[in-house]
Write an enzyme that holds these catalytic residues in place. Sequence first.
Site, short mmCIF file in Angstrom:
data_model
loop_
_atom_site.label_atom_id
_atom_site.label_comp_id
_atom_site.label_asym_id
_atom_site.label_seq_id
_atom_site.Cartn_x
_atom_site.Cartn_y
_atom_site.Cartn_z
N LYS A 203 6.61 -14.64 16.82
CA LYS A 203 6.32 -16.04 16.47
C LYS A 203 5.21 -16.52 17.38
O LYS A 203 5.31 -16.41 18.60
CB LYS A 203 7.59 -16.88 16.67
CG LYS A 203 7.38 -18.38 16.60
CD LYS A 203 8.71 -19.11 16.70
CE LYS A 203 8.53 -20.61 16.80
NZ LYS A 203 9.79 -21.35 16.75
C1 5RP Z 1 9.37 -22.94 21.30
C2 5RP Z 1 10.45 -22.62 20.35
C3 5RP Z 1 11.31 -23.75 19.99
O1 5RP Z 1 12.35 -24.05 20.69
C4 5RP Z 1 11.25 -24.22 18.61
O2 5RP Z 1 11.57 -23.19 17.76
C5 5RP Z 1 9.96 -24.87 18.32
O3 5RP Z 1 9.82 -25.37 17.02
P1 5RP Z 1 8.72 -26.46 16.66
O4 5RP Z 1 7.63 -26.35 17.68
O5 5RP Z 1 8.24 -26.10 15.29
O6 5RP Z 1 9.39 -27.80 16.68
O7 5RP Z 1 10.61 -21.52 19.91
O8 5RP Z 1 8.38 -22.00 21.25
#
Ligand code: 5RP
Length: 296
Positions: A203
């Site tokens: 991710k």
């Molecule tokens: C940070 C993460 C998170 O906790 C979360 O998944 C972030 O989601 P978003 O930025 O879309 O609100 O993985 O890297």
Amino acid sequence: MPETDVSKEEKKFYEDVPQKNPVFSLKGSGSLDWGMKDRLSRIFSPKTGHTVMLAVDHGYFQGPTTGLERMDISIVPLIPYADALMLTRGILRSLVPPDSNKPIVMRSSGGPSILKELSNEEIAVDIEDAIRMNVSAIALQVFIGGEFETRSVHNMTKLVDAGLRYGIPVMAVTAVGKEMVRDARYFRLACRICAELGAHFVKTYYVPEGFRTVTSSCPVPIVMAGGKKIGELEALTMAYKAIQEGASGVDMGRNIFQSENPVAMIKAVSAVVHKDLTPEKALEMYNDLKSKKRKE
Ligand code: 5RP
């Protein structure tokens, strides 16, 4: 004892038809074991090769984030529209109905809160519990360039080893410190390190310049991180560009659950990711769904 039910002539052996050998098309995943492929196929649609993951794991380091104060009210109704959920085991056990049967990507690292150095994380879940919860993948933060870079990379390799033992894929999340540069050069480095050291998918953040070099130099699927709340059109445009530039999906949180109409937003994101809907059309879809809801 020989078969006695019917004669050989009546049985269908298709002796002249070679057995089918379907290719597993998810990027870089063809050599994985059956359990891994099965779990990855629950997350990434075998039809489109893409996924819309709903990220709601923010509480693991920042507590009751805006929009996640009462996840039974704000998040449970969104579950049917996501392809997978990214969350902690605490929320999974306490709030997610097990019969929603949604693939789970379980946050498996933690330690420091927003009050401390975030890169000082450790593995926070035993692989046995991941198995017990029947998760489809486990996830952790990797802090390339961060103060505890090596520790976070080792957390990942340990989690990858544990995941490989039981067929559970690992998603590495490339974390970005406040003061770090977010550009293609950095994300190429971070994503590639994660993939080289065993992550099954990564991710990472979208960057307007050179994102295609990030996806093409990473040998496993990339899902785009959402980041802080921006306007709906902007968020849909970012998701559209990421997909067009080689991402295999999105893992978005705040841009969905902090939207004025989260159900409309996740449906619009899904159309961008799975149906190549343009951002403008997707915004139209979002607005239509939003106004229908108002009339109800
Ligand atoms: C940070 C993460 C998170 O906790 C979360 O998944 C972030 O989601 P978003 O930025 O879309 O609100 O993985 O890297």
